[in-house]
Design a protein around this motif. Structure first.
Motif, PDB file in Angstrom:
ATOM      1  N   UNK A   1       0.843  -1.185   0.000  1.00 36.18           N
ATOM      2  CA  UNK A   1       0.000   0.000   0.000  1.00 36.18           C
ATOM      3  C   UNK A   1       0.884   1.242   0.000  1.00 36.18           C
ATOM      4  N   UNK A   2       0.330   2.297  -0.435  1.00 37.76           N
ATOM      5  CA  UNK A   2       1.059   3.558  -0.554  1.00 37.76           C
ATOM      6  C   UNK A   2       0.899   4.370   0.737  1.00 37.76           C
ATOM      7  N   UNK A  30      -5.174   7.844  -4.956  1.00 42.40           N
ATOM      8  CA  UNK A  30      -4.169   6.890  -5.413  1.00 42.40           C
ATOM      9  C   UNK A  30      -4.461   5.483  -4.910  1.00 42.40           C
ATOM     10  N   UNK A  31      -4.939   5.364  -3.683  1.00 46.36           N
ATOM     11  CA  UNK A  31      -5.289   4.047  -3.144  1.00 46.36           C
ATOM     12  C   UNK A  31      -6.421   3.423  -3.959  1.00 46.36           C
ATOM     13  N   UNK A  32      -7.396   4.228  -4.367  1.00 50.60           N
ATOM     14  CA  UNK A  32      -8.502   3.719  -5.189  1.00 50.60           C
ATOM     15  C   UNK A  32      -7.992   3.242  -6.546  1.00 50.60           C
ATOM     16  N   UNK A  33      -7.043   3.975  -7.113  1.00 48.39           N
ATOM     17  CA  UNK A  33      -6.463   3.577  -8.400  1.00 48.39           C
ATOM     18  C   UNK A  33      -5.726   2.250  -8.251  1.00 48.39           C
ATOM     19  N   UNK A  34      -4.948   2.110  -7.176  1.00 43.45           N
ATOM     20  CA  UNK A  34      -4.224   0.857  -6.966  1.00 43.45           C
ATOM     21  C   UNK A  34      -5.169  -0.319  -6.701  1.00 43.45           C
ATOM     22  N   UNK A  38      -5.365  -3.700  -8.901  1.00 42.70           N
ATOM     23  CA  UNK A  38      -5.348  -5.042  -8.302  1.00 42.70           C
ATOM     24  C   UNK A  38      -6.519  -5.890  -8.800  1.00 42.70           C
ATOM     25  N   UNK A  39      -7.688  -5.280  -8.953  1.00 43.40           N
ATOM     26  CA  UNK A  39      -8.844  -6.004  -9.483  1.00 43.40           C
ATOM     27  C   UNK A  39      -8.598  -6.447 -10.918  1.00 43.40           C
TER      28      UNK A  39
END
Length: 94
Positions: A1-2, A30-34, A38-39
């Protein structure tokens, strides 16, 4: 995680000014983008060929043939200086 430090470092590398108040918002985005990445990585794509377009279409091509008449003599007739079919220009760099 960032982490929040990662957000500040990325912003610094990208030359984007992010204030201390904005770090939380940027971190969430950015967390939503990562999470989305991942999905996408989790999807099994074995046996599926990559495609360049969503529909199997090709571009219409035309024959590679000259369609305009040769007018270089006309164009060069108004040029200030021509030699052997080439435009002569003054030297600009010494």
């Amino acid at each position: 995680m960032i982490s929040h430090d990662d957000v500040r470092r990325i912003a610094d590398l990208a030359r984007i000014e992010v204030t201390a108040a904005e770090v939380d918002g940027v971190h969430g985005k950015l967390a939503a983008i990562f999470r989305l990445i991942d999905e996408l990585v989790a999807v099994d794509t074995t046996g599926i060929e990559p495609m360049a377009h969503a529909q199997d279409i090709g571009l219409p091509l035309r024959d590679d043939a000259v369609t305009e008449p040769d007018r270089h003599v006309l164009y060069q007739s108004v040029a200030p200086s021509v030699e052997d079919g080439l435009y002569l220009v003054p030297k600009v760099i010494e």
